[in-house]
Design a protein around this motif. Structure first.
Motif, PDB file in Angstrom:
ATOM      1  N   ILE A  23     -56.741  63.793 -55.641  1.00 38.53           N
ATOM      2  CA  ILE A  23     -57.290  63.219 -56.805  1.00 38.53           C
ATOM      3  C   ILE A  23     -56.870  62.320 -56.452  1.00 38.53           C
ATOM      4  CG2 ILE A  23     -56.555  63.712 -59.069  1.00 38.53           C
ATOM      5  CD1 ILE A  23     -56.182  67.035 -58.183  1.00 38.53           C
ATOM      6  N   GLY A  24     -56.539  60.813 -56.761  1.00 32.77           N
ATOM      7  CA  GLY A  24     -56.951  59.511 -56.481  1.00 32.77           C
ATOM      8  C   GLY A  24     -56.065  58.708 -57.728  1.00 32.77           C
ATOM      9  N   TYR A  25     -54.999  59.180 -58.222  1.00 31.15           N
ATOM     10  CA  TYR A  25     -54.214  57.850 -58.733  1.00 31.15           C
ATOM     11  C   TYR A  25     -53.110  56.327 -58.612  1.00 31.15           C
ATOM     12  CZ  TYR A  25     -53.534  62.295 -60.774  1.00 31.15           C
ATOM     13  OH  TYR A  25     -53.247  64.173 -60.871  1.00 31.15           O
ATOM     14  N   ALA A  26     -53.795  55.611 -59.094  1.00 27.25           N
ATOM     15  CA  ALA A  26     -53.786  53.571 -58.997  1.00 27.25           C
ATOM     16  C   ALA A  26     -52.489  53.580 -60.434  1.00 27.25           C
ATOM     17  CB  ALA A  26     -54.806  53.516 -59.160  1.00 27.25           C
ATOM     18  N   LYS A  27     -51.655  52.132 -59.952  1.00 29.03           N
ATOM     19  CA  LYS A  27     -51.070  51.819 -60.769  1.00 29.03           C
ATOM     20  C   LYS A  27     -50.415  51.058 -61.017  1.00 29.03           C
ATOM     21  CE  LYS A  27     -46.619  53.254 -64.174  1.00 29.03           C
ATOM     22  NZ  LYS A  27     -45.836  54.277 -63.433  1.00 29.03           N
ATOM     23  N   PRO A  28     -50.079  49.702 -61.346  1.00 27.31           N
ATOM     24  CA  PRO A  28     -49.646  48.771 -60.999  1.00 27.31           C
ATOM     25  C   PRO A  28     -48.274  48.823 -60.991  1.00 27.31           C
ATOM     26  CG  PRO A  28     -50.397  48.372 -64.400  1.00 27.31           C
ATOM     27  CD  PRO A  28     -51.005  49.796 -63.280  1.00 27.31           C
ATOM     28  N   VAL A  29     -47.717  48.296 -60.102  1.00 28.82           N
ATOM     29  CA  VAL A  29     -45.899  47.961 -59.305  1.00 28.82           C
ATOM     30  C   VAL A  29     -46.091  47.402 -59.084  1.00 28.82           C
ATOM     31  CG1 VAL A  29     -45.728  50.433 -59.331  1.00 28.82           C
ATOM     32  CG2 VAL A  29     -46.557  48.773 -57.874  1.00 28.82           C
ATOM     33  N   LYS A  30     -44.726  46.341 -59.650  1.00 27.58           N
ATOM     34  CA  LYS A  30     -44.065  44.870 -59.470  1.00 27.58           C
ATOM     35  C   LYS A  30     -42.779  45.255 -57.874  1.00 27.58           C
ATOM     36  CE  LYS A  30     -45.860  42.218 -63.133  1.00 27.58           C
ATOM     37  NZ  LYS A  30     -47.087  41.682 -62.394  1.00 27.58           N
ATOM     38  N   THR A  31     -42.468  45.991 -58.271  1.00 27.57           N
ATOM     39  CA  THR A  31     -41.129  46.487 -56.580  1.00 27.57           C
ATOM     40  C   THR A  31     -41.140  48.255 -55.947  1.00 27.57           C
ATOM     41  OG1 THR A  31     -39.541  47.409 -58.147  1.00 27.57           O
ATOM     42  CG2 THR A  31     -39.452  45.228 -58.705  1.00 27.57           C
ATOM     43  N   GLN A  32     -40.685  47.983 -55.478  1.00 25.86           N
ATOM     44  CA  GLN A  32     -40.690  49.509 -54.741  1.00 25.86           C
ATOM     45  C   GLN A  32     -40.269  50.516 -55.177  1.00 25.86           C
ATOM     46  OE1 GLN A  32     -39.456  47.671 -50.223  1.00 25.86           O
ATOM     47  NE2 GLN A  32     -40.138  49.228 -49.211  1.00 25.86           N
ATOM     48  N   GLU A  33     -38.820  50.079 -56.115  1.00 26.69           N
ATOM     49  CA  GLU A  33     -38.199  51.351 -56.712  1.00 26.69           C
ATOM     50  C   GLU A  33     -39.606  51.871 -57.870  1.00 26.69           C
ATOM     51  OE1 GLU A  33     -34.683  48.808 -55.056  1.00 26.69           O
ATOM     52  OE2 GLU A  33     -37.120  47.914 -56.499  1.00 26.69           O
ATOM     53  N   GLU A  34     -40.703  50.083 -58.351  1.00 25.71           N
ATOM     54  CA  GLU A  34     -41.697  51.361 -58.808  1.00 25.71           C
ATOM     55  C   GLU A  34     -42.564  51.640 -58.332  1.00 25.71           C
ATOM     56  OE1 GLU A  34     -43.633  47.955 -62.022  1.00 25.71           O
ATOM     57  OE2 GLU A  34     -42.058  47.793 -62.961  1.00 25.71           O
ATOM     58  N   ALA A  35     -42.934  51.933 -57.094  1.00 29.03           N
ATOM     59  CA  ALA A  35     -43.465  52.050 -56.327  1.00 29.03           C
ATOM     60  C   ALA A  35     -43.508  53.934 -56.150  1.00 29.03           C
ATOM     61  CB  ALA A  35     -44.180  51.894 -55.548  1.00 29.03           C
ATOM     62  N   VAL A  36     -42.166  53.914 -55.223  1.00 29.76           N
ATOM     63  CA  VAL A  36     -41.080  54.611 -55.002  1.00 29.76           C
ATOM     64  C   VAL A  36     -41.109  56.082 -56.626  1.00 29.76           C
ATOM     65  CG1 VAL A  36     -39.344  56.217 -54.523  1.00 29.76           C
ATOM     66  CG2 VAL A  36     -39.852  53.790 -53.363  1.00 29.76           C
ATOM     67  N   GLU A  37     -40.672  55.011 -57.344  1.00 29.14           N
ATOM     68  CA  GLU A  37     -40.587  56.293 -58.978  1.00 29.14           C
ATOM     69  C   GLU A  37     -41.804  56.975 -58.886  1.00 29.14           C
ATOM     70  OE1 GLU A  37     -39.222  55.897 -63.682  1.00 29.14           O
ATOM     71  OE2 GLU A  37     -39.018  54.390 -62.176  1.00 29.14           O
ATOM     72  N   PHE A  38     -43.434  56.493 -59.073  1.00 25.01           N
ATOM     73  CA  PHE A  38     -44.613  57.249 -59.666  1.00 25.01           C
ATOM     74  C   PHE A  38     -45.029  57.389 -58.474  1.00 25.01           C
ATOM     75  CE2 PHE A  38     -49.260  56.088 -58.559  1.00 25.01           C
ATOM     76  CZ  PHE A  38     -49.968  56.222 -59.844  1.00 25.01           C
ATOM     77  N   ILE A  39     -44.611  57.360 -56.794  1.00 29.28           N
ATOM     78  CA  ILE A  39     -44.828  59.050 -55.470  1.00 29.28           C
ATOM     79  C   ILE A  39     -44.371  59.841 -56.380  1.00 29.28           C
ATOM     80  CG2 ILE A  39     -45.037  59.400 -53.635  1.00 29.28           C
ATOM     81  CD1 ILE A  39     -45.209  55.825 -53.312  1.00 29.28           C
ATOM     82  N   SER A  40     -43.267  59.383 -56.586  1.00 30.10           N
ATOM     83  CA  SER A  40     -42.235  61.023 -56.619  1.00 30.10           C
ATOM     84  C   SER A  40     -42.580  61.000 -57.902  1.00 30.10           C
ATOM     85  CB  SER A  40     -40.779  60.425 -56.967  1.00 30.10           C
ATOM     86  OG  SER A  40     -40.694  60.149 -55.536  1.00 30.10           O
ATOM     87  N   GLU A  41     -43.195  60.962 -59.195  1.00 27.58           N
ATOM     88  CA  GLU A  41     -43.429  61.473 -60.208  1.00 27.58           C
ATOM     89  C   GLU A  41     -44.928  62.521 -59.806  1.00 27.58           C
ATOM     90  OE1 GLU A  41     -46.771  59.656 -63.775  1.00 27.58           O
ATOM     91  OE2 GLU A  41     -44.770  58.900 -63.768  1.00 27.58           O
ATOM     92  N   ILE A  42     -45.711  61.296 -59.048  1.00 28.11           N
ATOM     93  CA  ILE A  42     -47.237  62.535 -58.933  1.00 28.11           C
ATOM     94  C   ILE A  42     -46.779  63.380 -58.252  1.00 28.11           C
ATOM     95  CG2 ILE A  42     -49.609  62.464 -57.069  1.00 28.11           C
ATOM     96  CD1 ILE A  42     -48.800  60.974 -60.133  1.00 28.11           C
ATOM     97  N   LYS A  43     -46.286  63.186 -56.674  1.00 30.30           N
ATOM     98  CA  LYS A  43     -45.257  64.386 -56.490  1.00 30.30           C
ATOM     99  C   LYS A  43     -45.235  65.873 -56.641  1.00 30.30           C
ATOM    100  CE  LYS A  43     -44.673  62.456 -51.628  1.00 30.30           C
ATOM    101  NZ  LYS A  43     -43.618  62.213 -50.534  1.00 30.30           N
ATOM    102  N   SER A  44     -45.243  66.037 -57.934  1.00 32.14           N
ATOM    103  CA  SER A  44     -43.629  66.230 -58.617  1.00 32.14           C
ATOM    104  C   SER A  44     -44.815  67.681 -58.637  1.00 32.14           C
ATOM    105  CB  SER A  44     -42.649  65.937 -59.772  1.00 32.14           C
ATOM    106  OG  SER A  44     -41.527  65.270 -58.597  1.00 32.14           O
ATOM    107  N   LYS A  45     -46.071  66.303 -60.351  1.00 35.78           N
ATOM    108  CA  LYS A  45     -46.948  66.735 -60.509  1.00 35.78           C
ATOM    109  C   LYS A  45     -47.994  67.924 -59.913  1.00 35.78           C
ATOM    110  CE  LYS A  45     -50.772  65.176 -63.825  1.00 35.78           C
ATOM    111  NZ  LYS A  45     -51.963  63.768 -64.253  1.00 35.78           N
ATOM    112  N   HIS A  46     -47.621  67.287 -58.632  1.00 31.29           N
ATOM    113  CA  HIS A  46     -48.713  68.787 -58.051  1.00 31.29           C
ATOM    114  C   HIS A  46     -47.453  68.698 -56.208  1.00 31.29           C
ATOM    115  CE1 HIS A  46     -52.411  67.087 -59.503  1.00 31.29           C
ATOM    116  NE2 HIS A  46     -52.101  65.530 -59.501  1.00 31.29           N
ATOM    117  N   TRP A  47     -46.575  69.623 -57.083  1.00 30.26           N
ATOM    118  CA  TRP A  47     -46.046  70.120 -55.693  1.00 30.26           C
ATOM    119  C   TRP A  47     -46.410  71.148 -55.211  1.00 30.26           C
ATOM    120  CZ3 TRP A  47     -45.074  75.108 -56.417  1.00 30.26           C
ATOM    121  CH2 TRP A  47     -45.782  75.708 -57.058  1.00 30.26           C
ATOM    122  N   ASP A  48     -47.629  71.712 -55.470  1.00 28.21           N
ATOM    123  CA  ASP A  48     -48.657  72.794 -55.057  1.00 28.21           C
ATOM    124  C   ASP A  48     -49.946  71.746 -53.754  1.00 28.21           C
ATOM    125  OD1 ASP A  48     -49.814  71.884 -56.816  1.00 28.21           O
ATOM    126  OD2 ASP A  48     -50.623  73.854 -57.240  1.00 28.21           O
TER     127      ASP A  48
END
Length: 207
Positions: A23-48
């Motif tokens: 499953i691939g997710y792509a998102k526009p981001v401007k900063t490292q903080e936004e990128a890390v937040e997005f990565i954490s969000e997907i990891k939480s969603k697919h913790w298993d």
């Protein structure tokens, strides 16, 4: 004139390869903080999930980051990143989630799978070109509204907002280097009645 390619919106897509679900997710981001937040969000969603691979590229300081997240080195994060770099994309983050299906894909199979995952998620997010543009406004009579729309289309301007009152006010963005040409044409076709006004400069999507 500066231009760059990125994605328009957050989106996802998936496929199944030898019973492994990607499953691939792509998102526009401007900063490292936004990128890390997005990565954490997907990891939480697919913790298993078996793996949550990611890569992102930012214009700011030309930052490039990736993670194989447990997959063999160079078979996951790098292929995801390579697809972005080949498309010359910036300000974008891709997270590729894998649920292992029991069949090993091998190094070559993993590279192909993660490359494909990156490609289809980026396509789903919509690859666009952003350019330094001038945001302008033009106020015209209703009788000239259709002609204005045609003119804006001819100059690849992007309409941002249209308001209707006693007149029609159209706010649009157009590449900086053709503002004068557009205004000259607007003055010409309206016999000097209309000219667009400058509002601000910004990076905007171009057609």
């Amino acid at each position: 004139m500066q231009e760059y390619k990125t994605v328009e919106k957050e989106a996802s897509d998936f496929f199944i390869e030898k019973k492994s679900k990607f499953i691939g997710y792509a998102k526009p981001v401007k900063t490292q903080e936004e990128a890390v937040e997005f990565i954490s969000e997907i990891k939480s969603k697919h913790w298993d999930a078996t793996h949550n691979v990611y890569a992102y590229v930012l214009r700011e300081n030309n930052i490039q980051r990736y993670s194989d997240d447990g997959e063999p080195s160079g078979t996951a994060g790098v292929p995801v990143l390579d697809v972005m770099l080949k498309e010359s994309l910036v300000d974008v983050c891709v997270v590729a989630t894998r649920y292992f299906g029991g069949t090993l894909l091998g190094a070559g199979g993993l590279v192909r799978a993660y490359s494909h995952m990156s490609k289809i998620s980026l396509e789903a997010a919509g690859i666009i070109t952003m350019a330094q543009c001038s945001v302008m406004s033009a106020e015209v009579d209703y009788s000239f509204y259709d002609r204005l729309n045609i003119l804006l289309s001819d100059f690849s301007a992007v309409i941002l907002n249209t308001s209707f009152s006693d007149k029609v006010c159209v706010e649009f963005s157009v590449k900086e280097n053709i503002v004068d040409l557009l205004n000259a044409k607007l003055i010409d076709v309206s016999n000097g009645k209309y000219i667009s006004k400058f509002l601000r400069n910004e990076f905007s999507k171009t057609i």
